[in-house]
Design an enzyme around this catalytic site. Sequence first.
Site, PDB file in Angstrom:
ATOM      1  N   SER A 128       0.828  -1.204   0.000  1.00  0.00           N
ATOM      2  CA  SER A 128       0.000   0.000   0.000  1.00  0.00           C
ATOM      3  C   SER A 128       0.861   1.252   0.000  1.00  0.00           C
ATOM      4  O   SER A 128       1.949   1.264   0.559  1.00  0.00           O
ATOM      5  CB  SER A 128      -0.919   0.042   1.217  1.00  0.00           C
ATOM      6  OG  SER A 128      -1.637   1.267   1.211  1.00  0.00           O
ATOM      7  N   LYS A 182      -4.460  -6.651   3.444  1.00  0.00           N
ATOM      8  CA  LYS A 182      -4.419  -5.492   2.531  1.00  0.00           C
ATOM      9  C   LYS A 182      -5.849  -5.113   2.120  1.00  0.00           C
ATOM     10  O   LYS A 182      -6.197  -3.935   2.012  1.00  0.00           O
ATOM     11  CB  LYS A 182      -3.579  -5.821   1.293  1.00  0.00           C
ATOM     12  CG  LYS A 182      -3.660  -4.781   0.159  1.00  0.00           C
ATOM     13  CD  LYS A 182      -3.057  -3.469   0.559  1.00  0.00           C
ATOM     14  CE  LYS A 182      -3.215  -2.286  -0.366  1.00  0.00           C
ATOM     15  NZ  LYS A 182      -3.526  -2.365  -1.725  1.00  0.00           N
ATOM     16  N   HIS A 185      -7.407  -3.317   4.946  1.00  0.00           N
ATOM     17  CA  HIS A 185      -6.796  -1.983   4.948  1.00  0.00           C
ATOM     18  C   HIS A 185      -7.550  -1.072   3.971  1.00  0.00           C
ATOM     19  O   HIS A 185      -7.917   0.053   4.304  1.00  0.00           O
ATOM     20  CB  HIS A 185      -5.317  -2.087   4.552  1.00  0.00           C
ATOM     21  CG  HIS A 185      -4.707  -0.783   4.116  1.00  0.00           C
ATOM     22  ND1 HIS A 185      -4.960  -0.220   2.884  1.00  0.00           N
ATOM     23  CD2 HIS A 185      -3.874   0.081   4.750  1.00  0.00           C
ATOM     24  CE1 HIS A 185      -4.311   0.939   2.785  1.00  0.00           C
ATOM     25  NE2 HIS A 185      -3.648   1.134   3.900  1.00  0.00           N
ATOM     26  N   ASN A 186      -7.797  -1.576   2.782  1.00  0.00           N
ATOM     27  CA  ASN A 186      -8.500  -0.748   1.792  1.00  0.00           C
ATOM     28  C   ASN A 186      -9.937  -0.468   2.212  1.00  0.00           C
ATOM     29  O   ASN A 186     -10.452   0.624   1.973  1.00  0.00           O
ATOM     30  CB  ASN A 186      -8.481  -1.431   0.423  1.00  0.00           C
ATOM     31  CG  ASN A 186      -7.139  -1.288  -0.267  1.00  0.00           C
ATOM     32  OD1 ASN A 186      -6.113  -1.178   0.398  1.00  0.00           O
ATOM     33  ND2 ASN A 186      -7.135  -1.295  -1.585  1.00  0.00           N
ATOM     34  N   GLU A 189      -9.829   2.170   4.624  1.00  0.00           N
ATOM     35  CA  GLU A 189      -9.534   3.401   3.865  1.00  0.00           C
ATOM     36  C   GLU A 189     -10.836   4.002   3.300  1.00  0.00           C
ATOM     37  O   GLU A 189     -11.063   5.210   3.383  1.00  0.00           O
ATOM     38  CB  GLU A 189      -8.551   3.031   2.753  1.00  0.00           C
ATOM     39  CG  GLU A 189      -8.237   4.089   1.732  1.00  0.00           C
ATOM     40  CD  GLU A 189      -7.369   3.489   0.599  1.00  0.00           C
ATOM     41  OE1 GLU A 189      -6.354   2.821   0.893  1.00  0.00           O
ATOM     42  OE2 GLU A 189      -7.723   3.683  -0.576  1.00  0.00           O
TER      43      GLU A 189
END
Length: 477
Positions: A128, A182, A185-186, A189
């Site tokens: 990222s 990941k 995480h997105n 976000e």
Amino acid sequence: ATADVGVTGLAVMGANLARNLARHGHTVAVHNRTYARTERLLSEHGSDGEFVPSDSVADFVASLEKPRVAIIMVKAGAGTDAVIEELAAEMEPGDIIVDAGNAHFPDTIRREKALRERGLHFVGSGVSGGEEGALNGPSIMPGGSAESYERLGPILEDISAKVDGVPCCTHVGTDGAGHFVKMVHNGIEYADMQLIAEAYDLLRHGLGASAAEIGAIFETWNSGDLESYLIEITAEVLQHTDAATGKAFVDVVLDQAEQKGTGRWTVQNGLDLGVPITGIAEATFARSLSGGVAQREAGHQTLPARASEWTVTDRDAFIEDVRKALYASKVVAYSQGFDQIAAAAAEYGWDIDRGAMARIWRGGCIIRARFLDRITEAYETRPDLPLLLADPYFTDAVGEGLPSWRRVVAGAATSGIPTPAFSSSLAYYDAVRAERLPAALVQAQRDYFGAHTYKRVDREGTFHTLWSGDRSEEQQD
Ligand code: NDP
């Protein structure tokens, strides 16, 4: 063989990752399907370090020292399978193939299994930080075997972002764990961005302030609890003026937010695992709603507001209310995301240290933020913490902001300002802290129409009421 690591796929991400590796003293084998990209990398950035170019996969693999490490950075999807197959055909047992693209974690699980059976290591790794991060230090989330991390870890930690000297890279867990984390995480976000957008909208309506003035407010927020990359770029975007029209830049951008799919994957997985990631879900749906042109046109033309103007009497107190509501909602979104990681670890057999995840997100990545330190501390103190919100630090921080949070959500509803993420986060907070939920009624309804049975608060066992009979109760077990 002269290169200690290789990168195939030299579009913006791969080229920058290769340059990052070279700048850290690695000799980097480079390859791209279309050779022109390889040539461009060498002609424009050859001076960054040692590159070993190849125009065929066979030469690329041959240029790697054993056990080989080849990082794939190509467009995620079917192309990845093709590239893996080409590499695997040339490789030998013990070699490591890293997929650093944005693969969906079930694909990574599948690929890892297939390559393991052929004696190869396959590491799905989240990366990222966009192109800037790839070049100067991303947050890296590698999965795969612990054995492969022994060879790979030092290389990846070397090129990752550092916060207080600590690399933003750690072994996440086996097979698809890295790509899973990941993905979450997105998702987080998405939630973070939506919450910031709602805060901006509230300030705009409540204060009648210009975008630039609100940008300045975000700038001050960036020196407190909310300090983060996303708050920082928000301040900049809001203070940017469109050169063509002289208007605030944000006012000339079409109000339809797109998505490439990781938010959707996160929500789909939340549903699969039964984890209420409401902040991420609302954020993802908010993007979908923004793009629903036909529905928005019909709604805009016909639906009455019957709302009252928001009259802000104390400007500073209102700004502080919005700031606290934003912080509290953000904690909820992260708390939910970490719940999803815990549920996935249990479901897919991963051993994921949630505190370490917060630590490797402190730098390099899009959600990098000051308060991630607090999350690390919370999980270090109690690795099995069932609810991040219930960590004493967060309980106090969110509790302190509660009156503000309630005022903001109530005010938004009264004034007709849509705040899906703020509102649903508060609803989640109130639901998760409730002693008793109306789920009792839902379960009773299920028993009525479907004989789905229920449990009682006062006795062990499973029960069914004969709703269409004499309404007596039967014990099922
Ligand atoms: P793209 O996603 O645009 O992919 C282009 C690259 O993929 C080119 O090198 C292209 O080769 C190669 N490629 C595509 N299909 C094939 C195929 N069938 N066989 C061989 N090579 C193929 O590049 P990006 O640099 O933007 O992203 C790379 C990866 O990184 C993606 O998985 C992306 O999701 C991920 N990522 C991107 C981020 C970003 O900010 N852009 C952030 C984090 C991850 P050719 O030159 O021959 O066409």
